[in-house]
Structures are given as structure tokens and as C-alpha cells.
Design a protein around this motif. Structure first.
Motif, PDB file in Angstrom:
ATOM      1  N   SER A 191       0.808  -1.221   0.000  1.00 58.86           N
ATOM      2  CA  SER A 191       0.000   0.000   0.000  1.00 58.86           C
ATOM      3  C   SER A 191       0.837   1.265   0.000  1.00 58.86           C
ATOM      4  N   THR A 192       2.022   1.226   0.628  1.00 62.18           N
ATOM      5  CA  THR A 192       2.843   2.441   0.711  1.00 62.18           C
ATOM      6  C   THR A 192       3.594   2.735  -0.586  1.00 62.18           C
ATOM      7  N   GLU A 193       3.557   1.823  -1.558  1.00 58.49           N
ATOM      8  CA  GLU A 193       4.225   2.101  -2.838  1.00 58.49           C
ATOM      9  C   GLU A 193       3.495   3.167  -3.643  1.00 58.49           C
ATOM     10  N   PHE A 194       2.267   3.467  -3.272  1.00 57.08           N
ATOM     11  CA  PHE A 194       1.480   4.440  -4.023  1.00 57.08           C
ATOM     12  C   PHE A 194       1.158   5.676  -3.196  1.00 57.08           C
ATOM     13  N   THR A 195       1.913   5.890  -2.111  1.00 57.68           N
ATOM     14  CA  THR A 195       1.757   7.119  -1.337  1.00 57.68           C
ATOM     15  C   THR A 195       2.636   8.196  -1.948  1.00 57.68           C
ATOM     16  N   PRO A 196       2.245   9.477  -1.856  1.00 55.70           N
ATOM     17  CA  PRO A 196       2.994  10.537  -2.536  1.00 55.70           C
ATOM     18  C   PRO A 196       4.369  10.790  -1.957  1.00 55.70           C
ATOM     19  N   ARG A 197       4.537  10.575  -0.653  1.00 55.97           N
ATOM     20  CA  ARG A 197       5.830  10.849  -0.015  1.00 55.97           C
ATOM     21  C   ARG A 197       6.265   9.621   0.756  1.00 55.97           C
ATOM     22  N   LYS A 198       7.500   9.240   0.601  1.00 55.97           N
ATOM     23  CA  LYS A 198       8.012   8.029   1.226  1.00 55.97           C
ATOM     24  C   LYS A 198       9.121   8.394   2.211  1.00 55.97           C
ATOM     25  N   HIS A 199       8.725   8.963   3.346  1.00 60.65           N
ATOM     26  CA  HIS A 199       9.686   9.344   4.380  1.00 60.65           C
ATOM     27  C   HIS A 199       9.630   8.382   5.564  1.00 60.65           C
ATOM     28  N   GLY A 200       8.789   7.356   5.482  1.00 58.27           N
ATOM     29  CA  GLY A 200       8.632   6.426   6.587  1.00 58.27           C
ATOM     30  C   GLY A 200       7.468   6.815   7.473  1.00 58.27           C
ATOM     31  N   GLY A 201       6.667   5.819   7.842  1.00 60.99           N
ATOM     32  CA  GLY A 201       5.552   6.072   8.733  1.00 60.99           C
ATOM     33  C   GLY A 201       4.302   6.589   8.049  1.00 60.99           C
ATOM     34  N   THR A 223     -18.436 -14.037 -21.963  1.00 58.54           N
ATOM     35  CA  THR A 223     -18.696 -12.598 -21.955  1.00 58.54           C
ATOM     36  C   THR A 223     -19.995 -12.231 -21.248  1.00 58.54           C
ATOM     37  N   GLU A 224     -20.770 -13.221 -20.803  1.00 61.86           N
ATOM     38  CA  GLU A 224     -22.064 -12.962 -20.169  1.00 61.86           C
ATOM     39  C   GLU A 224     -21.846 -12.733 -18.678  1.00 61.86           C
ATOM     40  N   HIS A 225     -21.888 -11.457 -18.266  1.00 63.42           N
ATOM     41  CA  HIS A 225     -21.600 -11.146 -16.865  1.00 63.42           C
ATOM     42  C   HIS A 225     -22.702 -11.677 -15.947  1.00 63.42           C
ATOM     43  N   ILE A 226     -22.295 -12.348 -14.874  1.00 59.69           N
ATOM     44  CA  ILE A 226     -23.252 -12.923 -13.926  1.00 59.69           C
ATOM     45  C   ILE A 226     -23.184 -12.223 -12.569  1.00 59.69           C
ATOM     46  N   HIS A 227     -21.960 -12.002 -12.088  1.00 58.92           N
ATOM     47  CA  HIS A 227     -21.831 -11.548 -10.706  1.00 58.92           C
ATOM     48  C   HIS A 227     -20.465 -10.913 -10.492  1.00 58.92           C
ATOM     49  N   SER A 228     -20.438  -9.898  -9.609  1.00 60.32           N
ATOM     50  CA  SER A 228     -19.182  -9.252  -9.205  1.00 60.32           C
ATOM     51  C   SER A 228     -19.236  -8.950  -7.714  1.00 60.32           C
ATOM     52  N   ALA A 229     -18.102  -9.092  -7.061  1.00 56.54           N
ATOM     53  CA  ALA A 229     -18.015  -8.765  -5.638  1.00 56.54           C
ATOM     54  C   ALA A 229     -16.583  -8.360  -5.316  1.00 56.54           C
ATOM     55  N   SER A 230     -16.428  -7.559  -4.252  1.00 60.91           N
ATOM     56  CA  SER A 230     -15.096  -7.068  -3.898  1.00 60.91           C
ATOM     57  C   SER A 230     -15.020  -6.805  -2.403  1.00 60.91           C
ATOM     58  N   CYS A 231     -13.801  -6.617  -1.904  1.00 59.95           N
ATOM     59  CA  CYS A 231     -13.583  -6.240  -0.510  1.00 59.95           C
ATOM     60  C   CYS A 231     -12.378  -5.319  -0.439  1.00 59.95           C
ATOM     61  N   GLN A 232     -12.302  -4.557   0.647  1.00 57.71           N
ATOM     62  CA  GLN A 232     -11.230  -3.586   0.843  1.00 57.71           C
ATOM     63  C   GLN A 232     -10.071  -4.237   1.596  1.00 57.71           C
ATOM     64  N   ILE A 233      -8.850  -3.990   1.099  1.00 60.95           N
ATOM     65  CA  ILE A 233      -7.662  -4.576   1.729  1.00 60.95           C
ATOM     66  C   ILE A 233      -6.556  -3.522   1.835  1.00 60.95           C
ATOM     67  N   LYS A 234      -5.602  -3.796   2.699  1.00 67.03           N
ATOM     68  CA  LYS A 234      -4.333  -3.081   2.712  1.00 67.03           C
ATOM     69  C   LYS A 234      -3.228  -4.132   2.731  1.00 67.03           C
ATOM     70  N   VAL A 235      -2.169  -3.865   1.994  1.00 70.75           N
ATOM     71  CA  VAL A 235      -1.093  -4.841   1.844  1.00 70.75           C
ATOM     72  C   VAL A 235       0.174  -4.285   2.487  1.00 70.75           C
ATOM     73  N   PHE A 236       0.794  -5.112   3.332  1.00 74.55           N
ATOM     74  CA  PHE A 236       1.996  -4.729   4.058  1.00 74.55           C
ATOM     75  C   PHE A 236       3.163  -5.616   3.638  1.00 74.55           C
ATOM     76  N   LYS A 237       4.362  -5.200   4.007  1.00 74.34           N
ATOM     77  CA  LYS A 237       5.522  -6.059   3.804  1.00 74.34           C
ATOM     78  C   LYS A 237       5.345  -7.329   4.628  1.00 74.34           C
ATOM     79  N   PRO A 238       6.088  -8.416   4.279  1.00 73.16           N
ATOM     80  CA  PRO A 238       5.892  -9.695   4.973  1.00 73.16           C
ATOM     81  C   PRO A 238       5.846  -9.549   6.495  1.00 73.16           C
TER      82      PRO A 238
END
Length: 426
Positions: A191-201, A223-238
Motif C-alpha cells: 500500500s505504501t508504494e502508491f503514497t505521494p511521499r516516502k519518508h517512513g511512517g 462474456t455474459e456477466h453474472i456476478h461481481s463482488a469485492s472487498c477492501q484490503i491493505k497490503v503490508f511487507k511480509p
């Protein structure tokens, strides 16, 4: 309400029965009958209104599919907010693909395969507008890597898993609804790879895992759409997701019981909620009112500053035109705009100077540099501040710049640039 009557309250009981009979007798007279029945009473409008408040069968209808991400949600999410789930970079997570159809529902899918596409996309609308540029920048910094992969050895019941070199954030597979199916996904961007400033924290941006499912169409393609679903996540280093989950849990334990009531519990699994489909090769969310146009400039060297801007093109009219100079000999600038179109651009600055920014703006506007009179930043009260090197160095999101061109002795407010997002490379 339940009435509790004592044996020695016979007088009270008798009075209550008399009043109740009298009220029902009135109802019977209104219905035009000498007696009343319970069916007549329940047919009255007051009871119909109560019944209408109950959810109908269509409103409680379950979706035909359900996708379950097998990892816990954060406990630090307020009651009416969407769930948030933390993932570790590169770790395989199971997503169970469940056939949720009732008997007789969608019979055309019986004993048929369906195709599902799983994607990792941006949650924030501002990043959805610039998704193409964001992903191109990530690809430039991480050559050969993908944002999302399927862990094929761990997956169960999937057929023909595929990834496309042009879609680094998506993968697809076929699956049989009559068989147990689980797809294991890995998210490689954090998630932090797309933050505007990378100064830590800094606070990382949220993503979404979205799954779109399609049936075989008449053209022989899925091509016949049936269903879509999603969830919100944040991704961290290992292991970062585990630490974040523990921190959230410890914070919640320190809250008072009254404060805890404002938050939802941590669920063992994450249910993906229904949403609109995400179109292939689209870089903007389907819930936007209009699809903007994106342009991208090939990179020759590593830029020191990447700026994502919205360019508004005003209509040339006398309202925008100043007639010569004022009594002091100064040029006047009109900033009245009639927006014809909105175009989004990525500007790559090799130097943090006003001249470099003006040069890039001129290229976007297809204007010779000699035609640009000045570039101004719009102040909070509508004043215009002349662009300077220091202003470029301290660039702020959502700031607006006015590009003015010369036509004879008149100055036109030709273009308005709004900074959507910027990133400094150090």
C-alpha cells in the motif's frame, strides 16, 4: 407488550376486556358487518403499512455466488463502515468460490463452467482516475514483477488459469460450480508504494480485491456477466499485516465498553460484497459519471517529479478576453472558464524548476513556448501568484495553475491545470 394479571385484579381485567371488545366492535361496524374477524382486522391499512416495512423476497434474495477471503477483518473498523482486511505481500490467501444458487435458479448454468477474473484495484477514487499511470510507474520500478498472481499448486478446482502481460493486476480461471473450488491469490504490491511521499511512517493506500464472474455467451466466449463482488484490503511487507492486526486488537482492548460498541468485531473471514463489474482494460471505476481520457508520455530517464494533472480547456470568448491594458499599463487576466473537456495527463519533470513545468504544460497543450505569457497559481481568494521554482519544489495536491497565452496585446486564460497527485523521486 405482555399483560400480567393477578387473580385479585378481576375488576381491572373486566374493564380491559370491555374496552377491547368495544374497540373491535367499532372496527366491525366500519367494515359493514355486525361481527368482526381477525382476517378483517389484519386487512386494515395500518397493518398493511407494517407489513410493507418488512423486506420483500426480492430484497432478501441471496446473490448467485459468494466469494470468501479466508483471513480475518480488522477490529478497528466502525460499525457502518466497510470491512478492512490486512494482507502480507506475496503470501498466498485462499478465496473460496461458493455456488449460492437456490433450487431452480439460473438453470442454464447447471453442469457448466464459468470464468472468473480476480483483480487488485485501487479503492480511492482519485487513484482510480490515474490507475494506468500508477501501474505504469510501478511496472517501471519493478520490471518483470506482477501486482497479482494465482498460486496454482495450492488452488483447488480451477481450470486453465491465465495471466496476461498487459494486465499485471489481474488473473483469470475457469471453475465448475458443482465442485469445491478455492483459488489462492498473492498480492505483490504494498500500500505504501502508491503514497505521494516516502519518508517512513506514512499511511498506505487501500486496495480492493474484486472478482467478476462470466458465463459462456452465444459467441462461444465467456462474456455474459453474472456476478461481481469485492472487498477492501491493505497490503503490508511480509509479517506486517500480522503486526497491524495485533496492534488494532490491542488498541480495541484498551477502549471502554461504550467505545467498543461503535466498532464492529473482527470476523474470521472476509465476505466480498456485491458491486459493479470492472471492465477489461479500464483504468477508472465503473461508478464514475464520465470516463476521462488518459494520456501518457514515454519515459527516457528517471523523472525527479511525476505530476498527474487534470487539464480543463476553456472556450475562447470575449468573456475571457481583456481589451488591451489598464490605466497603469498592466495586463488584466480573466479566469472565467467554460469547460469543454477534461483530460488527465502524467507530466514527468526531470528538473524541479518552473521552466521545466511550463515546458511540460506547453507540450500537453500543443502550445509553442513563445505563446505562453505567464503561468500563475490560483490563490485561496482568487488571486494569481506567479509560478516560481520554489513553488514547484513545494508542489501540493489539488493546487490549480492558470496558463495564460498572448494574442496581440490581449492575454487569454487558455488552460487550467489541477494537480491531482504528485510523487517526488529522490
Amino acid at each position: 407488550m405482555a399483560w400480567v394479571l393477578k387473580m385479585d385484579d378481576a375488576t381491572i381485567e373486566s374493564g380491559l376486556v370491555h374496552d377491547f371488545d368495544a374497540s373491535l366492535t367499532g372496527i366491525g361496524q366500519e367494515l359493514g358487518a355486525g361481527a368482526y374477524s381477525m382476517s378483517d382486522v389484519l386487512a386494515l391499512p395500518i397493518f398493511k403499512q407494517e407489513d410493507s416495512s418488512l423486506p420483500s423476497e426480492n430484497e432478501t434474495k441471496n446473490p448467485p455466488f459468494q466469494y470468501v477471503l479466508c483471513t480475518a477483518t480488522s477490529p478497528a473498523v466502525k460499525l457502518h463502515d466497510e470491512t478492512l482486511t490486512y494482507l502480507n505481500q506475496g503470501q498466498s490467501y485462499e478465496v473460496r468460490m461458493l455456488d449460492n444458487r437456490k433450487a431452480g435458479e439460473l438453470p442454464e448454468l447447471t453442469n457448466k463452467m464459468v470464468k472468473s477474473t480476480v483483480r487488485v484495484v485501487f479503492h480511492d477514487r482519485r487513484l482510480q482516475y490515474t490507475e494506468h499511470q500508477q501501474l505504469e510507474g510501478w511496472k517501471w520500478n519493478r520490471p518483470g514483477d506482477r501486482l497479482l498472481d494465482i498460486d496454482i499448486p495450492m488452488s483447488v478446482g480451477i481450470v486453465e488459469p491465465k495471466t496476461h502481460p498487459s494486465q499485471l493486476n489481474a488473473a483469470e480461471f475457469l471453475w465448475d460450480m458443482n465442485k469445491r473450488t478455492s483459488v489462492f491469490v498473492q498480492v505483490h504490491c504494498i500500500s505504501t508504494e502508491f503514497t505521494p511521499r516516502k519518508h517512513g511512517g506514512e499511511k498506505g493506500v487501500p486496495f480492493r480485491i474484486q472478482i467478476d464472474t462470466f458465463a459462456l455467451g452465444e459467441n462461444g466466449e465467456y462474456t455474459e456477466h453474472i456476478h461481481s463482488a469485492s472487498c477492501q484490503i491493505k497490503v503490508f511487507k511480509p509479517k506486517g499485516a500480522d503486526r497491524k492486526q495485533k496492534t488494532d486488537r490491542e488498541k480495541m482492548e484498551k477502549r471502554t465498553p461504550q467505545e467498543k460498541e461503535k466498532y464492529q468485531p473482527s470476523y474470521d473471514t472476509t465476505i466480498l460484497s456485491e458491486c459493479s463489474p470492472w471492465p477489461d482494460n479500464a483504468y477508472v471505476s465503473t461508478n464514475q459519471a464520465a470516463t476521462p481520457t488518459f494520456t501518457n508520455t514515454p519515459l527516457s530517464v528517471c523523472p525527479r517529479l511525476t505530476v498527474y494533472v487534470c487539464k480543463e480547456s476553456p472556450q475562447e470568448s470575449p468573456l475571457l478576453e481583456t481589451h488591451g491594458t489598464n490605466e497603469n499599463g498592466d495586463h488584466n487576466i480573466s479566469s472565467t472558464f467554460f469547460c469543454l473537456c477534461v483530460v488527465y495527463h502524467a507530466l514527468y519533470l526531470e528538473e524541479l524548476t518552473a521552466a521545466e513545468l511550463i515546458r511540460k504544460m506547453a507540450g500537453v497543450c500543443s502550445l509553442p513556448l513563445g505563446k505562453i505569457n505567464q503561468v500563475y497559481r490560483q490563490g485561496p481568494t482568487g488571486i494569481h501568484i506567479l509560478l516560481s521554482d520554489q513553488m514547484v519544489y513545494n508542489l501540493a495536491d489539488e493546487s490549480c495553475f492558470l496558463v495564460c497565452t498572448v494574442k496581440g496585446r490581449d492575454i487569454f486564460a487558455a488552460f487550467l491545470f489541477t494537480i491531482l497527485w504528485h510523487e517526488v523521486v529522490k
